[in-house]
Design an enzyme around this catalytic site. Structure first.
Site, PDB file in Angstrom:
ATOM      1  N   HIS A  12       0.852  -1.194   0.000  1.00 49.29           N
ATOM      2  CA  HIS A  12       0.000   0.000   0.000  1.00 49.29           C
ATOM      3  C   HIS A  12       0.887   1.243   0.000  1.00 49.29           C
ATOM      4  O   HIS A  12       1.514   1.571   1.001  1.00 49.29           O
ATOM      5  CB  HIS A  12      -0.929  -0.002   1.216  1.00 49.29           C
ATOM      6  CG  HIS A  12      -1.777   1.233   1.264  1.00 49.29           C
ATOM      7  ND1 HIS A  12      -2.643   1.570   0.258  1.00 49.29           N
ATOM      8  CD2 HIS A  12      -1.849   2.244   2.170  1.00 49.29           C
ATOM      9  CE1 HIS A  12      -3.218   2.722   0.543  1.00 49.29           C
ATOM     10  NE2 HIS A  12      -2.757   3.151   1.688  1.00 49.29           N
ATOM     11  N   ASP A  58       1.059   5.049  -0.327  1.00 48.31           N
ATOM     12  CA  ASP A  58       0.334   6.326  -0.292  1.00 48.31           C
ATOM     13  C   ASP A  58       0.996   7.359  -1.202  1.00 48.31           C
ATOM     14  O   ASP A  58       2.212   7.567  -1.123  1.00 48.31           O
ATOM     15  CB  ASP A  58       0.307   6.880   1.135  1.00 48.31           C
ATOM     16  CG  ASP A  58      -0.610   6.080   2.023  1.00 48.31           C
ATOM     17  OD1 ASP A  58      -1.780   5.900   1.649  1.00 48.31           O
ATOM     18  OD2 ASP A  58      -0.154   5.617   3.094  1.00 48.31           O
ATOM     19  N   ASP A  70      -7.699   1.508   1.784  1.00 48.92           N
ATOM     20  CA  ASP A  70      -7.399   2.399   2.918  1.00 48.92           C
ATOM     21  C   ASP A  70      -8.346   3.580   3.097  1.00 48.92           C
ATOM     22  O   ASP A  70      -8.388   4.148   4.184  1.00 48.92           O
ATOM     23  CB  ASP A  70      -5.943   2.899   2.815  1.00 48.92           C
ATOM     24  CG  ASP A  70      -5.407   3.409   4.151  1.00 48.92           C
ATOM     25  OD1 ASP A  70      -5.929   2.968   5.203  1.00 48.92           O
ATOM     26  OD2 ASP A  70      -4.485   4.237   4.162  1.00 48.92           O
ATOM     27  N   HIS A  75      -6.220   9.550  -0.736  1.00 52.70           N
ATOM     28  CA  HIS A  75      -6.935   9.544   0.543  1.00 52.70           C
ATOM     29  C   HIS A  75      -6.155  10.136   1.715  1.00 52.70           C
ATOM     30  O   HIS A  75      -6.627  10.050   2.856  1.00 52.70           O
ATOM     31  CB  HIS A  75      -7.423   8.123   0.872  1.00 52.70           C
ATOM     32  CG  HIS A  75      -6.315   7.112   0.943  1.00 52.70           C
ATOM     33  ND1 HIS A  75      -5.911   6.385  -0.155  1.00 52.70           N
ATOM     34  CD2 HIS A  75      -5.523   6.722   1.957  1.00 52.70           C
ATOM     35  CE1 HIS A  75      -4.923   5.591   0.201  1.00 52.70           C
ATOM     36  NE2 HIS A  75      -4.663   5.774   1.477  1.00 52.70           N
TER      37      HIS A  75
HETATM   38 ZN   LIG Z   1      -3.218   4.920   2.630  1.00 58.10          ZN
END
Ligand SMILES: [Zn+2]
Length: 1004
Positions: free
Chosen positions: A68, A70, A192, A441
């Site tokens: 994951h 970001d 997420d 996000h």
């Molecule tokens: Zn995230």
């Protein structure tokens, strides 16, 4: 700035996982051990054929390696990609992708999903031909599967559907152009984001996705779903669109993490698998048994003979080979010591989310299994009794406004590029990237560290400047009288005009160019700062243009480059039209500003059809009249005191960037006993300036011409929120009426469908009401509405916010927040935004409408006008009067200039460099009248080009293909190449086309 240490990261992640512990403990079951069969051979093609095969007679355990990544959070996008600033976080996406490619080459059974195209695009641009060839092979044999595939993994509360569609189109286009059909993501991966919108489900369905996965839903919802085997479901994204918006949806079991004890990443502190029995650290068999326990626990909560186990976490796989070698051993261990679950073999293999969906689809269809049909959304998200993630709906309000403006400008940039031959797709990429990044996000949500927020502001600012430069070129061309005498304007946007700063509009002579991106005529109030009272304004036909000047509520004595006044004139704009106005300071006194007055008899503003009354004893709004109908409405700016705990237990949670939590037992506070006010009346508008205290002011404005605005405008100006008392505060605007609306209210889903909310209630699980204020907050991306069945009161906003209705007849929207504590979900800083050494000041707008069920088109029309606002450019250097310049331009043919009022030109953009291929999206935004079907004829529609062919594609701009069929929805593939240019749109429908066009050379 507080830097999060590695320890803090672990703490925060374990808090994020608290829900899983609550759910998982105590649910273990005993399995039976028998021989497992090895999984079948891999297929040689991409897509579902490439899936390692599930078995009908086994429990199929899909191991899904993933990272994951970001697109900015604790570190900036560039820091995450390059791996710098390890003192903040050990995270290096460049290393992750390179390392995964090597590991996949080592064993063809291995799989990986690549999610965020912003990072992959960057990585790809740095690779040599040999690596690119390897990656092509991995994509084609299905080992590397793009999943999600948008520029970033967007938030679902604060985003607007237009920006989401754009950022998916942009990401998927790069994948398609680079790898072809094998790179087409089959499922969404929203693991997420902090809660999930039904509009997002609908968007996925209409983009042709076969499924979507997520992890964060209310903890009670998750528990009930797992206990009732409802974590795999069919989700209907839109009640209006029905089955076409249905999509298979899976709620992940263990957040998106590897099972405890099985994170083999270099970031983890868990033991690798030791297979050498002579070694004192040997643990092979016990690892297999422990993993088997986890499998049995999870499998008991799912309906089919398939479960998905996420093997990854934030920024995992920086050393992919070692992670994969451990998983290889685990798979090998299940062959050595075959395991069973409820008399079925356990078949453990490398897989992907798409392959899981295919396996579940096969199991459901062949065994007649009924999955539940869900029709609600997943907001607000609560991770424990006291943690409602409803603060981020409003966090960083200035950044949220910039994001919304940038998406607005992107539409304008794209439209103007298509009107200008030879302006290809490469000219719009910088703004597309910026909009894509901002949907992430931790970007639009405001849940990033301050230095990352500063970097997002830099990215947006550079994109604004790039668009400004490109648009300047387009407008110069479009307004040149002939192509041989090309003029060159010097257009500026004055992005600081809401702070009373604009160098161009304070010069003696300047030009104002206004562009209308709507396919309807509009009257737009052009408003900008000025430093004098007397002007002569002329329109495109040298006609004199009326104007009005007021004091600016944002002006402060001594403010550098600040200006005291704001001038407004009304630009009457054609559909997709440009107009040029000349503004000159006048030496003669031509304008006398209405003297501000506090006289009580002047408390009635506006006219008989539309106006407001002020209660002179309180200084507050008393009633409004819209469309001749008067309604008592009291409106106040108030604030909550933020909870300030030490986060050591749920009940001591602080309000922070993610969480809204008011101080226990308190209600919204008044700023002062009496609101001071002054009124201004003029020919264009009347307005009242209210002072709620030292740090909160407001203008209520009524335009006299209904064509300009058929609503009442509330311009709030809040900050610096004082924290000298060591107390965080969260400011709201509250509207109180006598309408009997009970517990019901409505909020939009990403700017589209209105969702029915009921106070203190959830339709899908048993709700406990520990936080009666924060727990009732919902995302308000565009609109919040209450109704008694005959009268509708709506507040629309200019950026995403949180809002609710805490009493019958009442709505409130949160506008600004400032806190002194972190809420312990990883960001490691209090949300305490500053401008210099002061708290941040923010200025924004709410639009109040009153409608009936029959006239609610007014709300949708207004929402459309807010998201596609005309754009104003200034030029103080070119002497326009000496230039051979057209003063008007419209891109719509006059014959087509009466497009139905419910039609939105959602997209018009070039999709090939310097070739005449455009992407066109048309939307019918009528969402209440089932009969309001409309037809748009695109033949002879645009001035600058003719459409030669029109091919219908899916919402993401890709060719249509069959989706997997389920009981609740069939696979639908509609025809593509159209034989006519007539487009018929059902209520609420969006249609997307690729158009090959023929430019008319004589027009340049
Ligand atoms: Zn995230």
């Amino acid at each position: 700035m507080i830097i999060a240490s590695a320890d803090m990261m672990l703490v925060s992640r374990s808090i994020r996982l608290a829900i899983c512990l609550v759910v998982c403990v105590g649910l273990l079951e005993q399995g039976v051990h028998v021989n497992a069969k090895p999984f079948e051979t891999k297929a040689s093609q991409c897509g579902y054929q490439s899936c390692n095969k599930a078995r009908t007679d086994a429990l199929n355990v899909h191991l899904v390696p993933h990272s994951h990544d970001d697109v900015g959070w604790l570190k900036t996008v560039d820091q995450y990609f390059t791996g710098t600033k390890t003192n903040i976080q050990r995270a290096n996406v460049n290393a992750i992708i390179s390392s995964v490619v090597l590991a996949l080459k080592e064993n063809p059974e291995r799989r990986f999903i690549q999610v965020e195209t912003a990072f992959f695009h960057q990585w790809w641009s740095e690779q040599n031909d040999a690596t690119k060839k390897t990656v092509h092979e991995l994509v084609e044999n299905g080992q590397l599967q793009f999943t999600g595939g948008a520029w970033s993994m967007n938030d679902e509360a604060a985003v607007h559907y237009q920006a989401v569609i754009d950022q998916f189109t942009f990401g998927l286009k790069f994948l398609n152009e680079t790898f072809g059909e094998c790179a087409r993501p089959m499922v969404g991966w929203q693991i997420d984001p902090f809660g999930h919108s039904s509009e997002m489900a609908s968007i996925f369905a209409h983009m042709g996705y076969d499924g979507v996965f997520f992890a964060r839903v209310d903890w009670r919802d998750k528990m009930e779903r797992l206990n009732n085997k409802k974590a795999d479901m069919i989700w209907q994204g839109s009640n209006k669109l029905g089955a076409s918006s249905n999509i298979f949806t899976s709620l992940l079991y263990n957040h998106y993490s590897a099972p405890s004890g099985f994170c083999f990443d270099v970031l983890c502190q868990e033991d690798p698998i030791v297979t050498d029995e002579r070694n004192s650290e040997y643990n092979f068999k016990s690892k297999v048994e422990n993993f088997n326990n986890f499998i049995r626990s999870q499998a008991s909560h799912y309906k089919t003979n398939n479960i998905i186990i996420t093997m990854g976490d934030d920024f995992n796989y920086q050393d992919a080979v070692s992670y994969y070698r451990n998983m290889d051993k685990l798979i090998e261990g299940f062959k050595l010591w075959p395991q069973k679950f409820r008399d079925q073999d356990i078949n453990l293999f490398y897989s992907t989310p798409a392959c899981y969906v295919k396996a579940v689809n096969d199991a459901v269809n062949s065994n007649d299994i009924e999955l539940p049909l869900e029709t609600y959304d997943f907001f607000p998200y609560a991770s424990d009794y006291n943690s409602y993630w409803s603060g981020y709906y409003t966090s960083r309000p200035a950044s949220k406004r910039s994001e919304k403006s940038s998406s607005n400008l992107l539409q304008i940039h794209k439209q103007l590029a298509t009107f200008t031959r030879n302006a290809g797709e490469d000219e719009i990429v910088q703004m597309q990237k910026s909009v894509g990044i901002m949907q992430h996000h931790d970007a639009i949500t405001g849940t990033e560290k301050q230095h990352v927020a500063n970097d997002y502001a830099r990215i947006m600012d550079e994109a604004f400047k790039d668009s400004e430069m490109k648009i300047n070129g387009y407008i110069s061309k479009l307004l040149s009288s002939n192509s041989s005498q090309q003029i060159s304007l010097n257009l500026k946007q004055c992005l600081l005009k809401n702070e009373t700063i604009c160098a161009e509009s304070t010069s003696d002579t300047f030009t104002v160019v206004v562009y209308n991106p709507l396919v309807h005529k509009t009257k737009y109030p052009v408003r900008f700062p000025v430093n004098s009272l007397n002007f002569a304004i002329t329109g495109p036909n040298d006609e004199s243009v009326n104007y009005q000047i007021s004091d600016s509520i944002a002006f402060e004595e001594g403010k550098e480059n600040g200006n005291q006044y704001e001038l407004t004139f009304i630009a009457e704009l054609d559909a997709l039209g440009l107009k040029v106005y000349n503004v000159k300071k006048s030496s003669t006194v031509g304008y006398e500003m209405d003297k501000p007055t506090t006289d009580a008899c002047k408390c009635k503003l506006g006219g008989i059809a539309r106006g407001v009354n002020i209660d002179s004893s309180t200084g507050l709004l008393e009633s409004v009249t819209i469309n001749g109908k008067e309604l008592k409405v009291r409106q106040e700016l108030l604030y909550y005191l933020s909870a300030q705990g030490d986060n050591s237990e749920f009940s001591k949670r602080s309000s922070g960037a993610y969480i809204f939590r008011n101080l226990n037992g308190t209600v919204a506070q008044q700023m002062s006993d009496k609101v001071e006010f002054t009124t201004y009346k003029g020919e264009i508008y009347d307005e009242i300036h209210q002072v709620f205290g030292d740090w909160a002011k407001q203008t209520i404005r009524v335009y006299h011409d209904e064509g300009v605005n058929d609503n009442i405008e509330f311009e709030w100006y809040v900050g610096p929120i004082p924290v000298d008392d060591e107390q965080g505060k969260e400011v709201i605007s509250r509207f109180t009426t006598e309408l009997e609306t009970g517990r019901d209210f409505y909020t939009d889903s990403n700017g589209r469908e209105m969702i029915h909310r009921i106070r203190d209630f959830r339709p899908t699980y048993t709700y406990t009401n520990e936080e009666p204020i924060a727990g009732n907050y919902h995302p308000v991306t565009a609109q919040i509405t209450i109704t008694d069945g005959t009268t509708r009161l709506s507040v629309l906003n200019d950026r995403s916010q949180g809002g609710t209705s805490l009493e019958s007849g009442q709505v409130e929207v949160m506008v600004h927040r400032r806190m002194l504590r972190d809420d312990a979900f990883g960001v490691g800083e209090a949300l305490n935004e500053k401008d210099g050494d002061q708290g941040l000041k923010v200025r924004g707008r709410h639009y109040l409408t009153i409608t009936t069920p029959e006239t609610q088109i007014i709300e949708r029309r207004l929402a459309n006008r807010i998201s596609m606002e005309p754009w104003v450019f200034f030029d103080s250097t070119s002497d326009v009067s000496n230039l051979s310049l057209k003063k008007e331009f419209t891109a719509l043919k006059q014959t087509s200039n009466s497009v139905d009022e419910v039609v939105k030109l959602l997209t018009l953009e070039p999709i090939l460099s310097h070739k005449s291929t455009l992407l066109i999206r048309l939307e019918n935004f009528c969402d209440w009248d089932d009969k309001k079907q409309v037809t748009v004829n695109l033949e002879d529609f645009f001035v600058n080009f003719d459409i030669m062919t029109l091919e219908e594609v899916n919402l993401a701009g890709n060719i249509l293909k069959d989706r997997l069929a389920w009981n609740q929805y069939p696979s639908v593939k509609t025809s593509n190449i159209k034989d006519s240019f007539e487009v018929t749109l059902k209520p609420f429908e969006i249609k997307t086309f690729k158009a090959i066009v023929n430019y008319k050379s004589s027009l340049y």
